[in-house]
Design a protein around this motif. Structure first.
Motif, PDB file in Angstrom:
ATOM      1  N   THR A 260     -13.822 -12.088   8.913  1.00  0.00           N
ATOM      2  CA  THR A 260     -13.213 -10.917   8.305  1.00  0.00           C
ATOM      3  C   THR A 260     -13.563  -9.658   9.087  1.00  0.00           C
ATOM      4  O   THR A 260     -12.717  -8.795   9.324  1.00  0.00           O
TER       5      THR A 260
ATOM      6  N   PHE B 102     -11.252  -6.856  10.737  1.00  0.00           N
ATOM      7  CA  PHE B 102     -11.520  -5.483  10.317  1.00  0.00           C
ATOM      8  C   PHE B 102     -11.758  -4.585  11.533  1.00  0.00           C
ATOM      9  O   PHE B 102     -11.187  -3.491  11.637  1.00  0.00           O
TER      10      PHE B 102
ATOM     11  N   TYR C 179      -9.520  -1.572  12.904  1.00  0.00           N
ATOM     12  CA  TYR C 179     -10.151  -0.251  12.994  1.00  0.00           C
ATOM     13  C   TYR C 179      -9.955   0.360  14.378  1.00  0.00           C
ATOM     14  O   TYR C 179      -9.527   1.512  14.508  1.00  0.00           O
TER      15      TYR C 179
ATOM     16  N   ASN D  44      -6.441  -6.183   5.295  1.00  0.00           N
ATOM     17  CA  ASN D  44      -7.683  -6.374   6.052  1.00  0.00           C
ATOM     18  C   ASN D  44      -8.920  -6.019   5.239  1.00  0.00           C
ATOM     19  O   ASN D  44      -9.996  -6.554   5.485  1.00  0.00           O
ATOM     20  N   VAL D  45      -8.772  -5.117   4.277  1.00  0.00           N
ATOM     21  CA  VAL D  45      -9.887  -4.800   3.386  1.00  0.00           C
ATOM     22  C   VAL D  45     -10.013  -5.875   2.307  1.00  0.00           C
ATOM     23  O   VAL D  45     -11.104  -6.369   2.015  1.00  0.00           O
ATOM     24  N   GLU D  46      -8.880  -6.271   1.724  1.00  0.00           N
ATOM     25  CA  GLU D  46      -8.873  -7.263   0.651  1.00  0.00           C
ATOM     26  C   GLU D  46      -9.455  -8.596   1.099  1.00  0.00           C
ATOM     27  O   GLU D  46     -10.078  -9.310   0.314  1.00  0.00           O
TER      28      GLU D  46
ATOM     29  N   PHE E 194     -11.942  -9.338   2.553  1.00  0.00           N
ATOM     30  CA  PHE E 194     -13.378  -9.502   2.318  1.00  0.00           C
ATOM     31  C   PHE E 194     -13.630 -10.310   1.047  1.00  0.00           C
ATOM     32  O   PHE E 194     -14.632 -11.020   0.937  1.00  0.00           O
TER      33      PHE E 194
ATOM     34  N   LEU F 283     -13.118  -3.694  -5.188  1.00  0.00           N
ATOM     35  CA  LEU F 283     -11.814  -3.337  -4.619  1.00  0.00           C
ATOM     36  C   LEU F 283     -11.109  -2.313  -5.500  1.00  0.00           C
ATOM     37  O   LEU F 283     -10.482  -1.378  -5.004  1.00  0.00           O
TER      38      LEU F 283
ATOM     39  N   GLY G  82     -11.164   1.297  -3.372  1.00  0.00           N
ATOM     40  CA  GLY G  82     -10.036   1.082  -2.474  1.00  0.00           C
ATOM     41  C   GLY G  82      -9.666   2.292  -1.642  1.00  0.00           C
ATOM     42  O   GLY G  82      -9.490   2.202  -0.422  1.00  0.00           O
TER      43      GLY G  82
ATOM     44  N   ALA H  57     -12.248   3.000   1.048  1.00  0.00           N
ATOM     45  CA  ALA H  57     -12.134   2.067   2.179  1.00  0.00           C
ATOM     46  C   ALA H  57     -10.967   2.453   3.087  1.00  0.00           C
ATOM     47  O   ALA H  57     -11.065   2.388   4.311  1.00  0.00           O
ATOM     48  N   GLY H  58      -9.846   2.858   2.484  1.00  0.00           N
ATOM     49  CA  GLY H  58      -8.677   3.242   3.272  1.00  0.00           C
ATOM     50  C   GLY H  58      -8.921   4.434   4.162  1.00  0.00           C
ATOM     51  O   GLY H  58      -8.329   4.556   5.248  1.00  0.00           O
TER      52      GLY H  58
ATOM     53  N   LEU I  13      -5.141  -2.078  -3.346  1.00  0.00           N
ATOM     54  CA  LEU I  13      -6.434  -2.721  -3.579  1.00  0.00           C
ATOM     55  C   LEU I  13      -6.812  -2.732  -5.055  1.00  0.00           C
ATOM     56  O   LEU I  13      -7.495  -3.655  -5.516  1.00  0.00           O
TER      57      LEU I  13
END
Length: 476
Positions: free
Chosen positions: A36, A40, A44, A286-288, A290, A340, A344, A347-348, A365
């Motif tokens: 992941t 990520f 990034y 890409n965050v989810e 995780f 999440l 959310g 993180a964004g 999210l």
């Protein structure tokens, strides 16, 4: 007195089972965490080039997911059959089918590489990709996918080790390739000293080199494992084992292909919402992902343990392990889902300064967080069904969910009703929930394994005793 002793013994047995599950699942969770991190970090770094480049990588990965479906199907078949054979105390069959799966993975890796060489641009155009994204996408796609053989080997070699109950070695390799990828990403994307900045091309080169390193590292670990160590005479094509891999792997491939093809269609709907919206969708994904690391870790444990117990003729034990894995994963993913939901937007903000994109990421999210318990059930029970040699039912269910529920609802909610990205993620959550509920019902009704107890017992080694039929799980 006897009743108390029985209860103590049962409690001890359950503790041992939980220990086995954690010993198998935790390395897989850590491996998935670093996998992941790989995606990520890529997203990034690429986001620092521009949102068009993020979309290019996202669209490319959607097409690559079709390749992954083929490679993962071979891996699923190898994983399950190796676990079955070791559970039945037939190590030579496990070794033989492992090598046959490598041969198959190389052939498919070469085939997909040739397809990419000649059809990269048409495949990306199917996605409805915008002109400002197409050139970057084609360049990235060719560099990453022409050497698909390393991608294929990574999937199958890891699956072979997991089938033998070794989840630690794939974890170590995952950490290794992450270190290599992060260093190369930074150096090749932005340039360093005499090395010029290569942008998205640098990200592609870093990915390929990381997979090359990972393939050789996994081969090294396989050679160190006595039960899997290669034999020269096992490289010759074997019709029986190739047939086993094909018949067990084909539904798994069908399931993933149906999912990926449906994904391409609804990705096209998301692309039509605009480059920034699709970029937000990719970043949120890409965050989810995780949260997936927990689910995939316990799904790995479920597939291995169910496969071994099925091979040993212990269907009730297989069912018990599947239930334990599902409960543990559901609890853990509910906790991650709450993170999440509440974090959310934060993180964004790591990926972009655009307030509209950040808002879309946060909305996606939050919706994802609500559906995490259902995702846990879906992932674990799919792994359990596959470990029980039942790969057909998940395929049928995925086909219905992807095409009759997800794709239709993405269009209706996201496009027709104008809910945008929120509608897309609600559609995804409803599909996940429906499939999770149906799998749970089938599991509860006992219609989750394609083999009967008397059938698997007849496959066991004639010298297998009651004590040894527990398979490799007792060695952890």
């Amino acid at each position: 007195m006897n009743s108390n002793n029985k209860e103590v013994k049962l409690s001890r047995t359950n503790k041992e089972k939980y220990k086995i599950i954690f010993l198998l699942a935790m390395p897989a969770v850590i491996e998935n965490f670093f996998q992941t991190i790989l995606g990520f970090v890529d997203t990034y770094f690429v986001s620092k080039i521009g949102l068009a480049e993020v979309s290019a990588v996202g669209v490319t990965n959607a097409v690559l997911a079709i390749y992954f479906a083929l490679f993962m199907a071979i891996g699923v078949a190898a994983n399950v059959r190796i676990a079955n054979f070791l559970g039945a105390q037939q190590p030579e069959k496990a070794r033989h089918i492992g090598q046959q799966s490598i041969v198959l993975s190389i052939l498919f890796g070469i085939l997909t590489g040739i397809i990419t060489l000649f059809f990269a641009e048409p495949l990306l155009k199917i996605m409805g990709i915008e002109d400002n994204v197409l050139e970057a996408g084609v360049s990235y796609f060719k560099i990453v996918a022409i050497p698909s053989v390393f991608m294929s080997l990574m999937f199958v070699l890891s699956a072979i080790l997991r089938g033998a109950g070794d989840t630690k070695s794939p974890m170590k390799v995952s950490i290794l390739i992450n270190v290599v990828n992060v260093i190369l990403d930074y150096v090749l994307i932005f340039g360093f000293w005499l090395i010029p900045d290569l942008g998205i091309t640098g990200a592609a080169i870093a990915t390929v080199f990381s997979r090359l390193v990972g393939s050789f590292a996994l081969l090294y670990y396989i050679q160190r494992k006595e039960v899997l160590k290669f034999r020269r005479d096992y490289w010759a094509p074997d019709k029986q084992h190739l047939w086993e891999l094909s018949t067990l792997g084909s539904p798994a491939a069908g399931e993933r292909l149906v999912m990926r093809l449906g994904q391409i269609v609804y990705f096209g709907f998301v692309v039509s919402l605009g480059t920034n919206t699709f970029a937000a969708h990719q970043i949120a994904g890409n965050v989810e992902v995780f949260s997936y690391m927990i689910g995939y870790g316990f799904a790995t444990a479920a597939t291995i343990l169910v496969g071994q117990q099925i091979g040993a003729g212990k269907i009730d034990e297989a069912r018990n392990y599947a239930k334990m894995c599902t409960i543990l994963s559901a609890v853990a993913m509910t906790v991650l889902g709450s993170l999440l939901f509440f974090l959310g937007d934060w993180a964004g903000s790591f990926f972009t300064d655009d307030p509209e994109v950040i808002s879309n990421i946060g909305t996606a999210l939050k919706i994802s967080g609500v559906f995490q318990p259902f995702l846990a059930v879906l992932l674990i029970l799919t792994g359990a069904f596959q470990g029980a040699n039942n790969t057909k039912f998940p395929m049928y269910l995925t086909a219905i969910g992807m095409w009759a529920v997800r794709t239709v609802l993405v269009y209706v909610l996201g496009i027709q009703l104008g809910w945008g990205l929120a509608g897309v993620w609600i559609a995804i959550g409803l599909d996940i929930s429906l499939r999770a509920i149906i799998l749970a019902i089938q599991f509860y009704r006992g219609k989750w394994t394609s083999v009967k107890k008397e059938d698997v017992e007849s496959q066991c080694h004639p010298q297998t005793t009651k004590e040894t039929m527990s398979g490799c799980a007792n060695n952890y």
